[in-house]
Design a protein around this motif. Structure first.
Motif, mmCIF file in Angstrom:
data_model
loop_
_atom_site.group_PDB
_atom_site.id
_atom_site.type_symbol
_atom_site.label_atom_id
_atom_site.label_comp_id
_atom_site.label_asym_id
_atom_site.label_seq_id
_atom_site.Cartn_x
_atom_site.Cartn_y
_atom_site.Cartn_z
ATOM 1 N N CYS A 149 0.913 -1.348 0.137
ATOM 2 C CA CYS A 149 -0.010 -0.199 0.032
ATOM 3 C C CYS A 149 1.078 1.229 -0.065
ATOM 4 O O CYS A 149 0.560 2.233 -0.830
ATOM 5 C CB CYS A 149 -0.947 0.092 1.134
ATOM 6 N N GLN A 150 1.849 1.151 0.835
ATOM 7 C CA GLN A 150 2.816 2.495 0.852
ATOM 8 C C GLN A 150 3.474 2.534 -0.545
ATOM 9 O O GLN A 150 3.705 3.825 -1.055
ATOM 10 C CB GLN A 150 4.015 2.187 2.037
ATOM 11 N N ASN A 151 3.883 1.669 -1.166
ATOM 12 C CA ASN A 151 4.661 1.818 -2.239
ATOM 13 C C ASN A 151 3.486 2.236 -3.510
ATOM 14 O O ASN A 151 3.878 3.162 -4.143
ATOM 15 C CB ASN A 151 5.168 0.402 -2.658
ATOM 16 N N LYS A 152 2.404 1.764 -3.505
ATOM 17 C CA LYS A 152 1.449 2.150 -4.464
ATOM 18 C C LYS A 152 1.127 3.681 -4.328
ATOM 19 O O LYS A 152 0.596 4.171 -5.385
ATOM 20 C CB LYS A 152 0.156 1.295 -4.370
ATOM 21 N N THR A 153 1.084 4.109 -3.021
ATOM 22 C CA THR A 153 0.292 5.448 -2.915
ATOM 23 C C THR A 153 1.773 6.627 -2.680
ATOM 24 O O THR A 153 1.247 7.668 -2.256
ATOM 25 C CB THR A 153 -0.426 5.433 -1.671
ATOM 26 N N GLU A 154 2.849 6.065 -2.706
ATOM 27 C CA GLU A 154 3.871 7.141 -2.592
ATOM 28 C C GLU A 154 3.731 8.323 -3.460
ATOM 29 O O GLU A 154 3.717 8.110 -4.555
ATOM 30 C CB GLU A 154 5.195 6.271 -2.903
ATOM 31 N N GLY A 155 4.063 9.373 -3.093
ATOM 32 C CA GLY A 155 3.661 10.761 -3.733
ATOM 33 C C GLY A 155 2.293 11.114 -3.828
ATOM 34 O O GLY A 155 2.202 12.402 -4.267
ATOM 35 N N TYR A 156 1.493 10.524 -3.399
ATOM 36 C CA TYR A 156 0.034 11.253 -3.196
ATOM 37 C C TYR A 156 -0.117 12.104 -2.184
ATOM 38 O O TYR A 156 0.342 11.878 -0.917
ATOM 39 C CB TYR A 156 -0.934 10.062 -3.116
ATOM 40 N N ARG A 157 -0.654 13.354 -2.260
ATOM 41 C CA ARG A 157 -0.685 14.215 -1.187
ATOM 42 C C ARG A 157 -1.564 13.787 -0.406
ATOM 43 O O ARG A 157 -2.585 13.056 -0.300
ATOM 44 C CB ARG A 157 -1.269 15.503 -1.809
ATOM 45 N N ASN A 158 -1.662 14.417 1.126
ATOM 46 C CA ASN A 158 -2.369 13.990 2.155
ATOM 47 C C ASN A 158 -2.754 12.701 2.613
ATOM 48 O O ASN A 158 -3.650 12.431 2.863
ATOM 49 C CB ASN A 158 -3.847 14.814 1.909
ATOM 50 N N LEU A 159 -1.643 11.892 2.086
ATOM 51 C CA LEU A 159 -1.714 10.415 2.522
ATOM 52 C C LEU A 159 -0.433 9.883 3.298
ATOM 53 O O LEU A 159 0.887 10.163 2.885
ATOM 54 C CB LEU A 159 -1.882 9.686 0.959
ATOM 55 N N LEU A 172 -9.599 8.192 1.573
ATOM 56 C CA LEU A 172 -8.382 8.978 0.493
ATOM 57 C C LEU A 172 -7.368 7.645 0.082
ATOM 58 O O LEU A 172 -6.966 7.615 -0.882
ATOM 59 C CB LEU A 172 -7.559 10.003 1.019
ATOM 60 N N ALA A 173 -7.054 6.884 0.973
ATOM 61 C CA ALA A 173 -5.996 5.716 0.800
ATOM 62 C C ALA A 173 -6.717 4.707 -0.152
ATOM 63 O O ALA A 173 -6.161 4.137 -1.114
ATOM 64 C CB ALA A 173 -5.815 4.826 2.244
ATOM 65 N N PHE A 174 -8.033 4.383 -0.274
ATOM 66 C CA PHE A 174 -8.735 3.540 -1.011
ATOM 67 C C PHE A 174 -8.547 4.338 -2.470
ATOM 68 O O PHE A 174 -8.325 3.531 -3.431
ATOM 69 C CB PHE A 174 -10.324 3.071 -0.705
ATOM 70 N N CYS A 175 -8.954 5.599 -2.479
ATOM 71 C CA CYS A 175 -8.838 6.292 -3.797
ATOM 72 C C CYS A 175 -7.537 6.223 -4.315
ATOM 73 O O CYS A 175 -7.662 6.199 -5.652
ATOM 74 C CB CYS A 175 -9.511 7.796 -3.575
ATOM 75 N N ALA A 176 -6.571 6.655 -3.650
ATOM 76 C CA ALA A 176 -5.172 6.432 -4.146
ATOM 77 C C ALA A 176 -4.911 5.197 -4.662
ATOM 78 O O ALA A 176 -4.333 5.370 -5.921
ATOM 79 C CB ALA A 176 -4.294 6.946 -3.047
ATOM 80 N N ILE A 177 -5.117 4.268 -4.141
ATOM 81 C CA ILE A 177 -4.650 2.737 -4.690
ATOM 82 C C ILE A 177 -5.446 2.606 -5.913
ATOM 83 O O ILE A 177 -4.841 2.206 -7.129
ATOM 84 C CB ILE A 177 -4.822 1.727 -3.512
ATOM 85 N N LEU A 178 -6.725 2.822 -5.971
ATOM 86 C CA LEU A 178 -7.382 2.468 -7.267
ATOM 87 C C LEU A 178 -7.073 3.481 -8.239
ATOM 88 O O LEU A 178 -7.303 3.039 -9.393
ATOM 89 C CB LEU A 178 -8.752 2.727 -6.824
ATOM 90 N N LEU A 182 -6.430 3.025 -12.019
ATOM 91 C CA LEU A 182 -7.758 3.368 -12.861
ATOM 92 C C LEU A 182 -7.632 4.779 -12.773
ATOM 93 O O LEU A 182 -8.864 5.500 -12.179
ATOM 94 C CB LEU A 182 -9.097 2.665 -12.183
ATOM 95 N N PRO A 183 -6.778 5.445 -13.241
ATOM 96 C CA PRO A 183 -6.582 6.958 -13.075
ATOM 97 C C PRO A 183 -7.886 7.715 -13.630
ATOM 98 O O PRO A 183 -7.938 8.919 -13.338
ATOM 99 C CB PRO A 183 -5.381 7.243 -13.784
ATOM 100 N N ASP A 184 -8.503 7.239 -14.728
ATOM 101 C CA ASP A 184 -9.474 7.830 -15.394
ATOM 102 C C ASP A 184 -11.027 7.823 -14.497
ATOM 103 O O ASP A 184 -11.781 8.624 -14.882
ATOM 104 C CB ASP A 184 -9.886 7.377 -16.978
ATOM 105 N N ARG A 185 -10.848 7.080 -13.665
ATOM 106 C CA ARG A 185 -12.058 6.612 -12.766
ATOM 107 C C ARG A 185 -12.116 7.525 -11.475
ATOM 108 O O ARG A 185 -13.172 7.736 -10.989
ATOM 109 C CB ARG A 185 -12.435 5.241 -12.455
ATOM 110 N N ILE A 186 -10.923 7.818 -10.844
ATOM 111 C CA ILE A 186 -10.894 8.479 -9.737
ATOM 112 C C ILE A 186 -10.212 9.863 -9.964
ATOM 113 O O ILE A 186 -8.919 9.900 -10.114
ATOM 114 C CB ILE A 186 -9.876 7.784 -8.850
ATOM 115 N N PRO A 187 -10.936 11.080 -9.669
ATOM 116 C CA PRO A 187 -10.341 12.269 -9.929
ATOM 117 C C PRO A 187 -9.744 12.871 -8.538
ATOM 118 O O PRO A 187 -9.970 13.661 -7.769
ATOM 119 C CB PRO A 187 -11.644 13.180 -10.104
ATOM 120 N N TYR A 188 -8.475 11.934 -8.204
ATOM 121 C CA TYR A 188 -7.869 12.341 -6.973
ATOM 122 C C TYR A 188 -7.473 13.539 -6.420
ATOM 123 O O TYR A 188 -7.661 13.935 -5.547
ATOM 124 C CB TYR A 188 -6.484 11.420 -6.696
#
Length: 245
Positions: A149-159, A172-178, A182-188
């Motif tokens: 999880c940490q590797n997949k969300t590295e660089g994401y803000r507020n996380l 936010l953690a769920f949204c970041a991983i997804l 699927l970047p076109d599905r989640i407007p992070y």
């Protein structure tokens, strides 16, 4: 004889003077009394008018305060209604997207033959649990999944994911991983940790759109600052298995 008559008139005038002075004084006293009554009446009316104006001023101030309160309440209600409408529109959009994807999958299943998957050889434990290999490096499956999880969300803000409880309490953690898959599905970049329900709704709907069942209760997740780590880890495990296998 003329002198005598004048003397008589003078004497008569002198005799009438005290009575005339007394009469004049009486009239003057009566006039002063009337003036005092009029002055007292005027003062009473002025005092009544002053009290009335003060009362009207107080009532006006109270009316203005009530109007301001009404306006504030109306603005708050409008803001809440707008937020609820935006959330409803988002939920509806995600549901429509889920239905569209499911229809596409159903059409694909009914029109295309199922390709044969090449068989892969795994050790017994690795076939049952895809974290087995990763756990060999991290000491335990829980630590291995957390590291993933940490590797997949590295660089994401507020996380900052350090556990499977409080680190997941705003969605936010769920949204970041997804979003990483699927970047076109989640407007992070448009998400905020303050809007928990929107984050959870978006994450769960996106996961469901690719076939990952929602096993967490959105109301419980929104209300808890430290959700139970076991169901959270189980849901994250389902996401890992889907995308990494």
């Amino acid at each position: 004889m003329l002198k005598t008559q004048m003397e008589k008139d003078k004497e008569k005038l002198d005799g009438d003077r005290p009575a005339m002075e007394e009469e004049a004084q009486t009239q003057l006293q009566r006039h002063l009394g009337d003036l005092k009554l009029k002055l007292s009446d005027t003062e009473q009316r002025l005092d009544s008018e002053t009290q009335l104006r003060l009362q009207e001023a107080e009532e006006w101030q109270q009316l203005k305060a009530d109007l301001l309160t009404t306006v504030r309440v109306a603005n708050d209600f409008q803001s809440e209604a707008q937020s609820a409408l935006e959330q409803l529109e988002l939920d509806n959009k995600m549901q429509m997207e889920t239905i569209r994807l499911l229809e596409q999958k159903l059409k694909k299943l009914t029109t295309e033959p199922v390709p044969q998957q090449p068989q892969q050889t795994f050790a017994g434990d690795e076939r049952k649990d895809p974290l087995t290999m990763l756990a060999k490096k991290c000491g335990s499956k829980r630590n291995a999944l957390l590291k993933w999880c940490q590797n997949k969300t590295e660089g994401y803000r507020n996380l900052d994911i350090t556990n499977f409880s409080s680190s997941w309490n705003d969605g936010l953690a769920f949204c970041a991983i997804l979003h990483s898959y699927l970047p076109d599905r989640i407007p992070y970049d448009q998400l905020s940790g303050a809007n928990k329900r929107r984050n959870f709704s978006l994450a769960f709907a996106t996961a469901e759109s690719v076939g990952i069942a929602t096993t967490l209760n959105i109301n419980e997740m929104c209300q808890s600052e430290r959700p139970d780590w076991r169901p959270v880890m189980s849901y994250v495990m389902a996401i890992y298995k889907y995308f990494e296998n």
